[in-house]
Motif scaffolding. Structure first.
Motif, PDB file in Angstrom:
ATOM      1  N   MET A 103       0.852  -1.200   0.000  1.00  0.00           N
ATOM      2  CA  MET A 103       0.000   0.000   0.000  1.00  0.00           C
ATOM      3  C   MET A 103       0.882   1.242   0.000  1.00  0.00           C
ATOM      4  O   MET A 103       1.770   1.389   0.854  1.00  0.00           O
ATOM      5  CB  MET A 103      -0.903   0.007   1.230  1.00  0.00           C
ATOM      6  CG  MET A 103      -1.944  -1.101   1.249  1.00  0.00           C
ATOM      7  SD  MET A 103      -3.166  -0.976  -0.085  1.00  0.00           S
ATOM      8  CE  MET A 103      -4.022   0.527   0.383  1.00  0.00           C
ATOM      9  N   ASN A 143       0.439   5.440  -0.211  1.00  0.00           N
ATOM     10  CA  ASN A 143      -0.490   6.573  -0.211  1.00  0.00           C
ATOM     11  C   ASN A 143      -1.944   6.115  -0.294  1.00  0.00           C
ATOM     12  O   ASN A 143      -2.778   6.743  -0.963  1.00  0.00           O
ATOM     13  CB  ASN A 143      -0.174   7.533  -1.364  1.00  0.00           C
ATOM     14  CG  ASN A 143       1.230   8.099  -1.282  1.00  0.00           C
ATOM     15  OD1 ASN A 143       1.725   8.374  -0.188  1.00  0.00           O
ATOM     16  ND2 ASN A 143       1.870   8.256  -2.430  1.00  0.00           N
ATOM     17  N   GLY A 144      -2.231   4.977   0.348  1.00  0.00           N
ATOM     18  CA  GLY A 144      -3.590   4.464   0.378  1.00  0.00           C
ATOM     19  C   GLY A 144      -4.012   3.712  -0.864  1.00  0.00           C
ATOM     20  O   GLY A 144      -5.172   3.310  -0.983  1.00  0.00           O
ATOM     21  N   ASN A 145      -3.085   3.512  -1.816  1.00  0.00           N
ATOM     22  CA  ASN A 145      -3.415   2.804  -3.053  1.00  0.00           C
ATOM     23  C   ASN A 145      -2.640   1.496  -3.127  1.00  0.00           C
ATOM     24  O   ASN A 145      -1.446   1.449  -2.807  1.00  0.00           O
ATOM     25  CB  ASN A 145      -3.061   3.660  -4.274  1.00  0.00           C
ATOM     26  CG  ASN A 145      -3.857   4.938  -4.333  1.00  0.00           C
ATOM     27  OD1 ASN A 145      -5.062   4.933  -4.105  1.00  0.00           O
ATOM     28  ND2 ASN A 145      -3.192   6.050  -4.630  1.00  0.00           N
ATOM     29  N   VAL A 157      -0.459  -1.252  -4.790  1.00  0.00           N
ATOM     30  CA  VAL A 157       0.482  -1.308  -5.912  1.00  0.00           C
ATOM     31  C   VAL A 157       1.317  -2.569  -5.779  1.00  0.00           C
ATOM     32  O   VAL A 157       1.336  -3.220  -4.729  1.00  0.00           O
ATOM     33  CB  VAL A 157       1.414  -0.066  -5.942  1.00  0.00           C
ATOM     34  CG1 VAL A 157       0.631   1.203  -6.171  1.00  0.00           C
ATOM     35  CG2 VAL A 157       2.226   0.010  -4.659  1.00  0.00           C
TER      36      VAL A 157
END
Length: 532
Positions: free
Chosen positions: A362, A364-366, A368
């Protein structure tokens, strides 16, 4: 007839306007334009330019998966590219037209030159010019030898590496010429282009090319039913396919873990066990640019990815779907997309589609994936139930989930259910629909299998082209003349005046060294009178 009577002008039998050509004249003019060397060079340039899209844009007959990904990423350009046949450049009508015109132009250029070269081979070297002293590279000297002795020595010296002109008893010169191989090299170079084109055409007509994705541990047999995509030549016959099979025993990847190319695959290798017919099994390490060759058929390693092993149980607890599912990479980090379909699940069909993260993280909250290696494999998929369009008889891609009549499975709060799993995890589906288990990750490889009958001919053409090019570049055609006459203005002086001239027919050579070498071999005691 009176003097004032006017004569009626005769009618022209040819009603054509000035500059108008008959059909025969137009055909002859068109043929001359097509078979000119300028047109051949232009067509060769066009062929090279036409091949650029084939090397930049994914080609359906090379990697259909890459074509599918490209179409998904460029929905607006896809219709235009399809109309222009840019996904199959080398089999498109416009590429074939340039190809055939080039062949026709080369044939029309080469055949007349062959006859010209044949006549040049049979012709004798030209006679010596009357005034050798006016040649740009020439020298003269006097000697005590007789003219006959000088000419005999000139024939001996020049006859080693030159072709001599037949001269009569009264001739006072020796004419020699060499460098005929230069034009032969030029012709061989152009003929080799035809040979290369013929080899490529043979491969396109009688060969075939196919691709298949194989999960580690699976076996491939060389027959049409085993291919994911198959492109035969126009004259392909099924009995051309060789009887062999191979098993993917293991697959390994060496990942770069530092430097500017961090996370990229440096080397991948597939260990195969193959068998030809009823022969003994043999081992082979399949690598990029190191294909397996089996009786004229080549097996290339062209791609790899991941196949998560997913098990789905229906509401009764029965296993309705299990095994590795191929996920297609979307970028260099191997973030992959895949679809799972279970048509026999009860009370309703179950379908999943979503992403596979080899190294989940994770940022920045995304979510990947930071590495192509499967260091932290994670599935993130959406679930559907109901009619997935699997029973209506329509063919479906295994990488597309038909959601038109399906219902998305949601959680109790009404939000979409996301199947987020790592190896060993199990998720229970709501409403008694069953469960999804992520067992493990298996690698898959994509191989291209091709048979190209004309590749030996094409290779021969390339070798001949190099030989012909070297001959045309490094062989210098030249002519040498030696004249021997009695010294003195009236021909009654003592000794013999010898004149030697050298002419470079290529127009860009330095002949001073050649002239000096001929003089050194002809003179016993050099006594240069004049030299330029």
């Amino acid at each position: 007839m009176s003097g004032t009577e006017r004569r009626t002008p005769e009618r022209r039998t040819d009603e054509r306007r000035p500059g108008e050509l008959t059909a025969r004249e137009l055909g002859r003019w068109t043929w001359r334009q097509i078979t000119s060397m300028r047109t051949a060079l232009l067509l060769l340039l066009l062929l090279a330019l036409a091949a650029i899209p084939g090397s930049v844009i994914p080609q359906a007959d090379v990697d259909s998966l890459a074509v599918t990904r490209w179409k998904d990423e460029h929905p607006k350009l896809t219709p235009v590219y399809e109309k222009l046949d840019l996904f199959s450049v080398y089999s498109s009508p416009w590429f074939s037209a340039v190809y055939l015109l080039l062949v026709l132009s080369l044939v029309g250029c080469i055949i007349p030159r062959l006859f010209v070269y044949y006549r040049a081979l049979r012709a004798q070297p030209p006679a010596a010019p009357r005034h050798l002293s006016r040649m740009p590279v020439q020298a003269s000297y006097t000697t005590e030898r007789t003219p006959a002795e000088v000419l005999e020595e000139a024939r001996r010296v020049l006859g080693r590496r030159h072709r001599l002109r037949r001269t009569g008893a009264d001739d006072d010169f020796v004419s020699a010429e060499r460098g005929y191989v230069r034009e032969a090299g030029n012709l061989v170079f152009h003929l080799s282009l035809l040979i290369v084109l013929a080899g490529v055409a043979m491969g396109s007509l009688w060969g075939y090319q196919g691709g298949v994705i194989l999960v580690q541990g699976t076996t491939f047999s060389n027959n049409l039913t085993q291919y994911d995509d198959f492109k035969p030549g126009g004259l392909f016959r099924q009995d051309q396919m060789k009887n062999f099979r191979f098993t993917v025993d293991k697959f390994s990847v060496d990942w770069l873990k530092k430097g500017p190319r961090f996370g990229q695959a440096r080397k991948f290798e597939a260990g195969l066990t193959y068998r030809v017919g009823d022969g003994k099994p043999q081992d082979y390490d399949l690598k990029v640019n190191h294909p397996l060759e089996v009786d004229g058929t080549d097996v290339f390693l062209i791609g790899h990815g991941y196949a998560p092993v997913i098990t789905i149980r229906d509401g009764s607890g029965e296993v309705v779907c299990t095994g590795p599912t191929v996920f297609l990479p979307r970028d260099a980090s191997f973030l992959s997309y895949g679809v799972v379909k279970c048509p026999t699940a009860k009370p309703g069909q179950i379908g999943l589609d979503g992403l596979f993260f080899p190294s989940f993280e994770m940022q920045n909250g995304n979510p990947v994936t930071v590495f192509g290696d499967d260091l932290n494999p994670t599935l993130s998929m959406l679930a559907y139930t109901g009619d997935l369009g699997l029973d209506d008889g329509r063919s479906q891609s295994v990488y597309v989930l038909d959601k038109a009549k399906a219902t998305q499975i949601k959680k109790a709060d009404g939000k979409p259910l996301r199947v987020d799993l790592q190896p060993g995890d199990t998720l229970q589906l709501p409403d008694g629909l069953g469960s999804v288990t992520f067992d493990r990750v298996d690698p898959w490889i994509r191989v291209q299998i091709s048979q190209t009958p004309g590749k030996g001919i094409a290779l021969t053409g390339v070798i001949l082209a190099l030989i012909g090019l070297c001959c045309s570049l490094f062989i210098r055609p030249r002519r040498v003349w030696v004249r021997a006459v009695p010294a003195g203005t009236d021909g009654d002086g003592s000794g013999t005046l010898v004149e030697v001239a050298v002419l470079d027919r290529s127009g860009n050579g330095e002949m001073d060294e050649v002239l000096a070498a001929v003089l050194d071999q002809l003179q016993e005691e050099p006594e240069i009178v004049r030299q330029s």
